[in-house]
Scaffold this motif. Structure first.
Motif, mmCIF file in Angstrom:
data_model
loop_
_atom_site.group_PDB
_atom_site.id
_atom_site.type_symbol
_atom_site.label_atom_id
_atom_site.label_comp_id
_atom_site.label_asym_id
_atom_site.label_seq_id
_atom_site.Cartn_x
_atom_site.Cartn_y
_atom_site.Cartn_z
ATOM 1 N N ALA A 83 -43.093 19.086 29.398
ATOM 2 C CA ALA A 83 -44.349 19.281 31.128
ATOM 3 C C ALA A 83 -43.516 20.865 31.419
ATOM 4 N N GLY A 84 -42.743 21.332 29.998
ATOM 5 C CA GLY A 84 -43.699 23.256 30.736
ATOM 6 C C GLY A 84 -42.097 23.753 31.946
ATOM 7 N N ALA A 85 -41.296 22.767 31.350
ATOM 8 C CA ALA A 85 -40.105 23.151 32.082
ATOM 9 C C ALA A 85 -38.853 23.522 30.779
ATOM 10 N N THR A 86 -37.875 24.236 31.478
ATOM 11 C CA THR A 86 -37.004 24.983 30.064
ATOM 12 C C THR A 86 -35.963 24.273 30.205
ATOM 13 N N PHE A 87 -34.946 24.224 29.328
ATOM 14 C CA PHE A 87 -33.971 23.409 28.857
ATOM 15 C C PHE A 87 -33.539 23.996 28.582
ATOM 16 N N LYS A 88 -32.035 24.101 29.512
ATOM 17 C CA LYS A 88 -30.781 24.351 29.470
ATOM 18 C C LYS A 88 -29.265 23.197 29.227
ATOM 19 N N LEU A 89 -28.667 23.600 28.294
ATOM 20 C CA LEU A 89 -27.563 22.876 28.019
ATOM 21 C C LEU A 89 -26.438 23.243 28.724
ATOM 22 N N ALA A 90 -25.031 23.112 30.046
ATOM 23 C CA ALA A 90 -24.085 23.769 29.796
ATOM 24 C C ALA A 90 -23.094 22.641 29.134
ATOM 25 N N LEU A 91 -22.568 23.211 28.533
ATOM 26 C CA LEU A 91 -20.909 22.180 27.746
ATOM 27 C C LEU A 91 -19.970 23.127 28.023
ATOM 28 N N ALA A 92 -19.091 22.150 28.791
ATOM 29 C CA ALA A 92 -17.202 22.903 28.397
ATOM 30 C C ALA A 92 -16.791 23.683 27.629
ATOM 31 N N THR A 93 -16.397 24.570 27.541
ATOM 32 C CA THR A 93 -15.647 25.338 26.601
ATOM 33 C C THR A 93 -13.938 24.629 25.751
ATOM 34 N N ASP A 94 -13.972 24.286 27.018
ATOM 35 C CA ASP A 94 -12.474 23.313 26.154
ATOM 36 C C ASP A 94 -13.537 21.132 25.796
ATOM 37 N N PRO A 95 -12.572 21.750 24.641
ATOM 38 C CA PRO A 95 -13.366 20.088 24.114
ATOM 39 C C PRO A 95 -12.441 18.831 24.820
ATOM 40 N N ILE A 96 -13.455 17.868 25.373
ATOM 41 C CA ILE A 96 -13.723 17.240 26.406
ATOM 42 C C ILE A 96 -13.699 15.729 25.102
ATOM 43 N N HIS A 97 -13.094 14.619 25.598
ATOM 44 C CA HIS A 97 -13.405 13.463 24.590
ATOM 45 C C HIS A 97 -13.398 12.023 25.516
ATOM 46 N N THR A 98 -13.864 11.480 25.040
ATOM 47 C CA THR A 98 -14.351 10.161 25.905
ATOM 48 C C THR A 98 -15.071 9.355 25.005
ATOM 49 N N SER A 99 -14.728 8.144 25.907
ATOM 50 C CA SER A 99 -15.632 6.853 25.232
ATOM 51 C C SER A 99 -17.147 6.400 25.594
ATOM 52 N N ALA A 100 -17.657 6.170 25.006
ATOM 53 C CA ALA A 100 -18.398 6.025 25.382
ATOM 54 C C ALA A 100 -20.103 5.075 24.439
ATOM 55 N N GLU B 131 -21.331 -0.965 24.129
ATOM 56 C CA GLU B 131 -20.891 -0.600 22.722
ATOM 57 C C GLU B 131 -20.027 0.960 22.681
ATOM 58 N N PRO B 132 -18.957 1.042 23.206
ATOM 59 C CA PRO B 132 -18.747 2.444 23.027
ATOM 60 C C PRO B 132 -17.828 3.043 22.323
ATOM 61 N N ARG B 133 -17.642 4.426 21.361
ATOM 62 C CA ARG B 133 -16.677 4.791 20.873
ATOM 63 C C ARG B 133 -16.778 5.989 20.964
ATOM 64 N N ARG B 134 -15.065 5.984 20.581
ATOM 65 C CA ARG B 134 -14.787 7.627 20.841
ATOM 66 C C ARG B 134 -14.648 9.302 20.328
ATOM 67 N N MET B 135 -15.344 10.023 21.145
ATOM 68 C CA MET B 135 -15.949 10.935 20.471
ATOM 69 C C MET B 135 -16.491 12.214 21.916
ATOM 70 N N SER B 136 -16.576 14.077 21.117
ATOM 71 C CA SER B 136 -16.555 14.023 22.192
ATOM 72 C C SER B 136 -17.286 14.381 23.549
ATOM 73 N N ALA B 137 -17.502 14.972 24.866
ATOM 74 C CA ALA B 137 -18.858 15.106 25.190
ATOM 75 C C ALA B 137 -19.912 15.831 25.165
ATOM 76 N N ALA B 138 -19.298 16.929 24.158
ATOM 77 C CA ALA B 138 -20.317 18.205 23.757
ATOM 78 C C ALA B 138 -21.198 17.191 22.308
ATOM 79 N N GLU B 139 -20.746 16.507 21.939
ATOM 80 C CA GLU B 139 -21.587 15.190 20.962
ATOM 81 C C GLU B 139 -22.264 14.336 21.551
#
Length: 197
Positions: free
Chosen positions: A129-146, A105-113
């Motif tokens: 797990a004792g691991a560090t989590f990092k999120l790296a998002l592109a600065t430009d708004p990217i939209h997709t359907s997913a 069930e895809p819907r239009r949204m930003s990749a960041a969202e």
């Protein structure tokens, strides 16, 4: 003519045997794959279920008098129930795909969202797990359907794997990039990788 007819019969019989052999081989391969899958799922379920039962029993029997410890145990139970939910959803999805009933069930949204919707559960998994989590998002708004639920499920599986195989002192990074109109969501870790063969 009789010998020719007999030869045709033998060829037909050999062809039938060959077809039966291929079908049997395929069935055995499927059975082995299903058995491995069931074994893997059982192994994955055992750890959170054991933790869940142990902590639930300790809390129910009043064995954790310290309020801070109780809060930690309750957080762990919440995390383990989320993990169990993902594991069960994986099995159900696999079953639906096998039966040809998988729905998206895809819907239009930003990749960041899309990625940020999965962030809390991914962060918790890394923390466990004792691991560090990092999120790296592109600065430009990217939209997709997913389908956000399916993407979150895939990301959880990849981050879960990264947590199992990466050294604890190296971060697990989830990145979202866009190239030539295509959105890529990547999980980067420092594990040993998969052998080419």
């Amino acid at each position: 003519a009789g010998l020719m007819g007999l030869g045709v019969v033998w060829l037909a019989a050999l062809g039938a045997l060959g077809t039966t052999g291929l079908a049997l081989r395929s069935s055995i391969a499927n059975a082995v794959q299903t058995s491995r899958f069931a074994s893997s799922v059982t192994h994955e379920l055992r750890t959170p279920l054991t933790t869940f039962r142990l902590y639930a029993e300790m809390l129910a029997d009043g064995m954790v008098p310290d309020p801070q410890k109780r809060a930690e145990y309750l957080d762990t139970l919440r995390d383990e129930s989320a993990r169990l939910g993902f594991l069960v959803e994986n099995v159900l999805t696999w079953s639906r795909v096998e039966e040809g009933r998988a729905t998206v069930e895809p819907r239009r949204m930003s990749a960041a969202e899309l990625v940020m919707a999965a962030e809390p559960v991914l962060q918790r998994r890394c923390h466990e797990a004792g691991a560090t989590f990092k999120l790296a998002l592109a600065t430009d708004p990217i939209h997709t359907s997913a389908d956000a639920d399916r993407v979150r499920q895939v990301l959880f599986n990849l981050v879960d794997n990264a947590c199992k195989w990466s050294p604890p002192d190296r971060p697990v990074v989830v990145r979202a990039d866009a190239h030539a109109g295509t959105v890529s969501v990547l999980v980067v870790d420092h594990g040993p990788g998969i052998p080419p063969e």
